[in-house]
Design a protein around this motif. Structure first.
Motif, PDB file in Angstrom:
ATOM      1  N   GLU A  66       0.836  -1.197   0.000  1.00 55.92           N
ATOM      2  CA  GLU A  66       0.000   0.000   0.000  1.00 55.92           C
ATOM      3  C   GLU A  66       0.875   1.253   0.000  1.00 55.92           C
ATOM      4  O   GLU A  66       0.673   2.183  -0.775  1.00 55.92           O
ATOM      5  CB  GLU A  66      -0.908  -0.012   1.228  1.00 55.92           C
ATOM      6  N   SER A  67       1.862   1.229   0.895  1.00 51.83           N
ATOM      7  CA  SER A  67       2.755   2.380   0.982  1.00 51.83           C
ATOM      8  C   SER A  67       3.505   2.584  -0.315  1.00 51.83           C
ATOM      9  O   SER A  67       3.687   3.703  -0.770  1.00 51.83           O
ATOM     10  CB  SER A  67       3.760   2.178   2.107  1.00 51.83           C
ATOM     11  N   GLU A  68       3.935   1.483  -0.890  1.00 51.00           N
ATOM     12  CA  GLU A  68       4.800   1.635  -2.053  1.00 51.00           C
ATOM     13  C   GLU A  68       4.068   2.178  -3.274  1.00 51.00           C
ATOM     14  O   GLU A  68       4.640   2.893  -4.080  1.00 51.00           O
ATOM     15  CB  GLU A  68       5.507   0.311  -2.345  1.00 51.00           C
ATOM     16  N   LYS A  69       2.806   1.832  -3.345  1.00 47.84           N
ATOM     17  CA  LYS A  69       2.009   2.397  -4.420  1.00 47.84           C
ATOM     18  C   LYS A  69       1.932   3.920  -4.271  1.00 47.84           C
ATOM     19  O   LYS A  69       2.096   4.680  -5.215  1.00 47.84           O
ATOM     20  CB  LYS A  69       0.602   1.802  -4.377  1.00 47.84           C
ATOM     21  N   GLN A  70       1.690   4.295  -3.049  1.00 47.69           N
ATOM     22  CA  GLN A  70       1.593   5.718  -2.749  1.00 47.69           C
ATOM     23  C   GLN A  70       2.924   6.427  -2.996  1.00 47.69           C
ATOM     24  O   GLN A  70       2.962   7.532  -3.523  1.00 47.69           O
ATOM     25  CB  GLN A  70       1.169   5.879  -1.285  1.00 47.69           C
ATOM     26  N   ILE A  71       3.984   5.768  -2.596  1.00 49.32           N
ATOM     27  CA  ILE A  71       5.310   6.368  -2.769  1.00 49.32           C
ATOM     28  C   ILE A  71       5.586   6.605  -4.247  1.00 49.32           C
ATOM     29  O   ILE A  71       6.040   7.670  -4.655  1.00 49.32           O
ATOM     30  CB  ILE A  71       6.399   5.470  -2.154  1.00 49.32           C
ATOM     31  N   GLU A  72       5.263   5.589  -5.020  1.00 47.64           N
ATOM     32  CA  GLU A  72       5.528   5.718  -6.449  1.00 47.64           C
ATOM     33  C   GLU A  72       4.769   6.898  -7.050  1.00 47.64           C
ATOM     34  O   GLU A  72       5.245   7.586  -7.936  1.00 47.64           O
ATOM     35  CB  GLU A  72       5.153   4.426  -7.161  1.00 47.64           C
ATOM     36  N   LEU A  73       3.589   7.097  -6.541  1.00 45.35           N
ATOM     37  CA  LEU A  73       2.780   8.215  -7.005  1.00 45.35           C
ATOM     38  C   LEU A  73       3.380   9.551  -6.565  1.00 45.35           C
ATOM     39  O   LEU A  73       3.326  10.540  -7.271  1.00 45.35           O
ATOM     40  CB  LEU A  73       1.382   8.057  -6.412  1.00 45.35           C
TER      41      LEU A  73
END
Lengths: 204, 732
Positions: free
Chosen positions: B517-524
């Motif tokens: 979840e975090s990594e998706k957000q980070i990528e964004l």
């Protein structure tokens, strides 16, 4: 400047991440577009005086963060808002589906005392479109949104009209709005070439 | 603007469009020129790929190669698997396919993918190439080169810093303390240059910058020239292509001596500020000539401003020392710019950033003629005033010719006044700091063995010595921590020594289970962190992957904290301070979050609860203003939440943010409250004049705009005077 006798209206921008809330506001405020904006954290605030039909209103634009984690903050921002602009991305089905949740949040906090606007942004992304104009209209109708528009902050398409329409729904203009729909309205500070082509081909 | 939006369109909407082009296509012209890739030739010979035989050797220099984007598997993987910059890390962190990414994967060094002398090909053949393989491929290839060099430079830097440490240790054994070594070195280096000449140069520069007609400047013109000059570069300096033999020490020597030999003959001045300052030190007599040359040639205030500001930056960071110890002078000087025309900034900055020493943060020439890049890498875009960052946005540009002169002049004088302030403050501050650090060193019973920590007596942190800590705190408040010492001092204050485990960082990036979840957000968010900063601008920016890696590593190490927007701004600023050193930045960030902030800071509920304490503090410290704000029904949370969650990094100019962090590093969380009160105090008069909460929001939420005159020192001083009752316990 006798600012104090200006009517002030609070407009909150809601919606999922990366649907273009900040870019809509930036297009309206400065008539510019960047391909990337710094992510909005917490809440951002901008205000702009708008001239319309010989009247002047001061709009407070509250731009909110999209990250789930900040969701708990948002009710307090909605609390005394006059207009809630709920934005989705026409190229993201998910952002459209989650509209319901946002609208619910607004209604819980404000009941019927708020003007709900639904905006499908990024309408220039024709090839990637996942939500049709009809679906958008249907949803807006179902939720009793007063305004529904598809916009493109990138091209400046419909952004001007969005704010015009918003202004016209404000108590200040309700009466006047009926008299002169198009011709009488004039906003300064906005020089957006209002692209009328619906397909919104990228002009770059 | 249209161009840029079209270029960035895919990313803009997070529909990252990957090129469908297979990597196995070779780009014909490149084939024969494996060792003369465009960037290496025009910028630095260090870039050359080491011969395959030396691969292992390179790899063995610690895991730090991972530190930088390295291109690997380009020829075998499909483009899709290499998300950006051909970085191994990104490939690893994204695909998690279990196979450890190679550091220098020799298998991938297919001669077919090494680009060659595009810069000397005709426009036509470049067009042809683009047509045939697509601009994406070409750009990717070029960025691969850059990334590769970035990696190599990282290795060199690490190696040099190891050497530096060893040398200092050797010196220590002969009875010199680290501080003595440093100050002696500085003195020695300073004496080689005439300070009088420098001062007079600065004066000339300032005068010229102030008096010049700015309207005459044409961005397109410069851009055009810049492009042409790039094309001509290798023609102009074919002699300078050095053979890379993977022997770094020798390489530096060769480069430096070669460069020094060559420099006196180059009559013209490149607008590259670093080269300018380099020649300033070596040949002061030619400066005025070069200066005039540059003025007439470019009819541009830009280069002048760059000169001036670079002078100012050199003041901030006594560069000589750094250069002397790290050997990076060789690198900087080695860039074969004997061309009197501007170099497009992108190339130049990527090159210098890669070297990660602080000089790389110097002011650079305009980014494609669009604006300035400041000390922290922020691009001052002259065509917009909409942006939140850049913090100083001017309204100049081809589209609004009428305002050019005024605003540019405003910018000039602002820059000059900053430069002056800095000169004065830094000189005085640095002296105090050196005295203090010397004192600490001398207090150790055996000052010569304990050399690694600045803030320690006999290996024991100064926190254990109350009076010393008080003194330290006082210097921090009155002088700020100089740029020169900031990384080291923050590193020590955030207890990295005890928090960090060697190797853990890369393990986190490469193998730990992802926090999806975090990594998706980070990528964004990585693209949406500092879109106006040269280091984080886009896929080719050197800091972007590092930012992503650090955030990902943190979210994996502390899944219960995960990733929260705001962290991205903090880490980006830390990366700027730590000159892109990824691993150090990560640990300092960990130290900052774990040691300095309350344990549920990023879970937000905590912040909101604490923000409710603000009214009490306000009532105590700013009774009059607080009454006024209450009357206007100002909700402090709406203003302060953003300040807290990003530790002010989104809301104030970078240099002030760093000063605030100095305080946070020393005293922790409570400083955020003090600074908040101080910020209101600074603007008390204005705030009292406002008649509605909206005006207050408008003002306080846009403090990083150009028209706000906020002085860091003043703010810090005020915040040190803010009283906070003991019962308000901000500790965990």
């Amino acid at each position: 400047m006798s600012k104090s006798n200006l009517s002030k209206y609070k407009i909150v921008f809601l919606g999922e991440q990366n649907v273009g809330k900040t870019s809509l506001i930036t297009r309206f405020m400065y008539d510019t577009f960047d391909s990337t904006y710094a992510a909005t954290i917490g809440i951002d605030f901008l205000s702009k005086t708008m001239y319309l039909d010989d009247k002047t209103v001061r709009l407070q634009l509250w731009d909110t963060a999209g990250q789930e984690r900040f969701r708990s903050l948002i009710p307090s921002y909605i609390r005394d808002s006059h207009v809630a602009v709920i934005v989705y991305d026409v190229s993201s089905k998910k952002s459209f589906e989650l509209l319901d949740k946002w609208i619910e949040d607004v209604k819980i906090e404000r009941g019927e005392n708020v003007i709900i606007c639904i905006v499908g942004n990024k309408n220039d992304l024709t090839d990637e479109r996942q939500v049709s104009l009809q679906d958008g209209e249907a949803k807006a109708k179902a939720h009793g949104a007063k305004i529904f528009l598809e916009t493109s902050s990138k091209l400046g398409y419909n952004v001007k009209s969005l704010f015009k329409k918003i202004a016209k729904t404000l108590p200040e203009f309700e009466a006047a709005g009926k008299s002169g729909e198009e011709g009488a309205s004039e906003m300064i500070d906005i020089n957006v070439e209002n692209t009328t082509t619906q397909d919104g081909q990228c002009q770059c | 603007m249209n161009n840029s939006s079209s270029d960035n369109a895919p990313r803009d909407h997070q529909k990252a469009v990957r090129s469908p082009l297979g990597r196995s296509n070779s780009i014909g012209i490149f084939r024969s020129s494996k060792r003369n890739s465009i960037i290496s030739k025009s910028q630095s010979p260090l870039h050359h790929k080491p011969p395959t035989g030396n691969e292992e050797d390179t790899t063995s220099h610690l895991g730090i190669a991972l530190n930088a984007p390295i291109h690997s598997n380009l020829s075998t993987d499909s483009v899709n698997q290499i998300p950006r910059n051909g970085s191994v890390i990104s490939a690893g962190s994204k695909s998690h396919n279990g196979s450890p990414p190679g550091i220098f994967d020799s298998a991938s060094l297919d001669s077919e993918v090494i680009p060659g002398n595009i810069h000397i090909s005709s426009n036509k053949s470049i067009d042809h190439l683009i047509k045939r393989y697509g601009a994406v491929s070409l750009i990717r290839q070029l960025s691969t080169d850059l990334a590769q060099r970035d990696a190599e430079i990282t290795i060199l830097r690490r190696k040099n810093s190891i050497r530096e440490n060893i040398l200092i240790r050797l010196l220590n054994e002969t009875g010199l303390s680290t501080n003595e070594v440093e100050s002696m070195l500085r003195d020695r280096l300073n004496s080689t240059q005439s300070s009088d000449d420098q001062a007079s140069l600065l004066e000339t520069l300032m005068e010229d910058a102030m008096s010049e007609h700015l309207e005459s400047y044409s961005y397109e013109h410069q851009h055009d020239i810049a492009t042409r000059s790039l094309m001509n570069l290798s023609v102009a300096s074919p002699v300078d292509s050095l053979n890379y033999d993977n022997n770094n020490e020798d390489l530096f020597k060769t480069v430096t001596s070669k460069e020094l030999k060559r420099r006196p003959h180059s009559s013209s001045l490149p607008p590259d500020p670093r080269s300018v300052s380099a020649s300033t030190t070596n040949h002061p007599s030619t400066n005025s000539e070069q200066l005039n040359h540059s003025i007439t040639d470019n009819s541009s205030s830009q280069s002048l401003l760059n000169l001036v500001s670079n002078r100012f930056l050199n003041q901030i960071v006594p560069q000589n020392l750094q250069d002397a110890l790290s050997g990076s002078t060789g690198y900087h000087n080695s860039r074969p710019y004997n061309n009197n025309l501007p170099i497009p900034v992108e190339m130049e900055n990527l090159a210098t950033t890669a070297s990660t020493d602080i000089q790389s943060f110097g002011e650079s020439s305009a980014n494609e003629g669009k604006g300035y890049i400041n000390a922290f890498g922020f691009i001052y875009d002259k065509n917009k005033d909409s942006a939140k960052k850049p913090t100083v946005s001017t309204r100049t540009g081809p589209s609004r010719p009428t305002s050019v002169s005024l605003d540019s002049m405003g910018f000039t004088s602002k820059l000059l006044s900053i430069a002056n302030d800095h000169d004065n403050n830094q000189k005085q501050g640095l002296k105090q700091w050196e005295d203090f650090l010397k004192k600490l060193a001398l207090m150790s019973s055996n000052p010569y063995t304990e050399s690694t920590e600045l803030l320690a007596v006999n290996g024991e942190s100064i926190k254990a010595h109350k009076h010393l800590f008080k003194e330290f705190e006082k210097i921090v408040i009155t002088q700020g921590i100089p740029m020169k010492y900031r990384p080291k001092i923050w590193y020590e204050l955030s207890n990295v020594k005890y928090l960090s485990t060697p190797g853990e960082y890369y393990q986190l990036i490469n193998s730990t289970l992802p926090n999806k979840e975090s990594e998706k957000q980070i990528e964004l968010d990585i693209y949406r962190t500092m879109p106006f900063n040269i280091y984080f601008k886009d896929n080719n920016s050197p800091g972007l992957m590092k930012l992503q890696n650090i955030l990902i590593a943190f979210a994996r190490k502390y899944p219960e904290i995960g990733y929260c927007q705001g962290m991205n701004f903090i880490v980006a600023n830390l990366l700027i301070v730590y000159a892109n050193n990824e691993e150090e930045t990560f640990w300092v960030f960990v130290g900052l979050v774990i040691e300095k902030l309350p344990c549920e800071f990023f879970q937000l509920s905590n912040i909101r609860r604490d923000l409710e304490k603000l009214p009490m503090i306000f009532a105590k410290n700013l009774p009059k203003l607080w009454k006024h704000l209450q009357r206007l029904e100002v909700e402090l949370e709406l203003i302060c939440f953003n300040w807290f969650i990003s530790l002010f990094s989104e809301s104030l100019p970078t240099e002030i943010v760093l000063k605030i962090w100095d305080l946070v590093m020393v005293n922790g969380y409570v400083e955020l409250f003090k600074v908040t009160v101080a910020l209101f105090k600074v603007f008390e008069a204005q705030l009292l004049g406002f008649g509605s909460c909206m005006e207050v929001y408008d003002f306080m939420k846009n403090l990083n705009k150009v028209n706000v005159n906020l002085k860091g020192f003043e703010l810090i001083k005020l915040s040190s005077k803010v009283g906070i009752d003991d019962e308000l316990d901000f500790n965990k």
